[in-house]
Design a protein around this motif. Structure first.
Motif, PDB file in Angstrom:
ATOM      1  N   UNK A  38       0.821  -1.208   0.000  1.00 10.51           N
ATOM      2  CA  UNK A  38       0.000   0.000   0.000  1.00 10.51           C
ATOM      3  C   UNK A  38       0.853   1.254   0.000  1.00 10.51           C
ATOM      4  N   UNK A  39       2.099   1.154   0.453  1.00  8.47           N
ATOM      5  CA  UNK A  39       2.998   2.306   0.495  1.00  8.47           C
ATOM      6  C   UNK A  39       3.621   2.666  -0.841  1.00  8.47           C
ATOM      7  N   UNK A  40       3.460   1.824  -1.840  1.00  4.05           N
ATOM      8  CA  UNK A  40       4.080   2.091  -3.144  1.00  4.05           C
ATOM      9  C   UNK A  40       3.551   3.377  -3.775  1.00  4.05           C
ATOM     10  N   UNK A  41       2.255   3.581  -3.730  1.00  4.60           N
ATOM     11  CA  UNK A  41       1.696   4.808  -4.301  1.00  4.60           C
ATOM     12  C   UNK A  41       2.186   6.046  -3.554  1.00  4.60           C
ATOM     13  N   UNK A  42       2.386   5.940  -2.242  1.00  7.92           N
ATOM     14  CA  UNK A  42       2.919   7.067  -1.476  1.00  7.92           C
ATOM     15  C   UNK A  42       4.330   7.389  -1.933  1.00  7.92           C
ATOM     16  N   UNK A  43       5.169   6.381  -2.141  1.00  7.38           N
ATOM     17  CA  UNK A  43       6.527   6.619  -2.629  1.00  7.38           C
ATOM     18  C   UNK A  43       6.499   7.324  -3.979  1.00  7.38           C
ATOM     19  N   UNK A  44       5.616   6.907  -4.854  1.00  6.28           N
ATOM     20  CA  UNK A  44       5.473   7.534  -6.165  1.00  6.28           C
ATOM     21  C   UNK A  44       5.029   8.988  -6.010  1.00  6.28           C
TER      22      UNK A  44
END
Length: 135
Positions: A38-44
């Motif tokens: 779920x944190x991947x979009x935040x990193x992007x």
């Protein structure tokens, strides 16, 4: 990572600046730690907005931005992020003395507990990157 905003170039510019400031190891670890979560979009999102837009603005150089970040991260007691940004500050031309002085300065505005906690992290990074004081 999602491709929704990559077309405008902010992600690519953000990754370039993020790697320049934080180093490949730091960025690769952050991206791989969040890949498929779920944190991947935040990193992007952070790469596009913070690194691709905010760090890319005129008006302040990277060195000044690093010094500001160190102060803000001390105030927030964000010691894990502080660790990376001390390294980034060194990459951006801050000296050991300037980083130490930033912690001392922050103690007057953020309080002794925040400064003491920050100094533990700063000291670890300075010794890892520059060696013990006086060498």
């Amino acid at each position: 990572m999602t491709e929704q905003n990559h077309a405008d170039g902010r992600f690519d510019e953000g990754i370039r600046i993020r790697r320049e400031v934080m180093g490949d190891d730091f960025v690769d670890a952050a991206l791989s730690r969040n890949a498929g979560t779920d944190g991947e979009d935040l990193q992007c999102h952070l790469t596009e907005t913070v690194w691709g837009s905010v760090w890319n603005r005129p008006g302040l150089d990277k060195r000044d931005r690093s010094l500001l970040n160190i102060g803000m991260l001390i105030a927030l007691r964000a010691t894990e992020e502080l660790r990376g940004h001390v390294r980034g500050g060194l990459r951006n031309g801050l000296t050991r003395e300037e980083i130490t002085e930033a912690v001392i300065h922050a103690s007057g505005y953020c309080g002794a507990p925040a400064a003491l906690s920050a100094m533990k992290v700063v000291q670890e990074v300075l010794v890892e990157e520059l060696g013990p004081l006086g060498e």
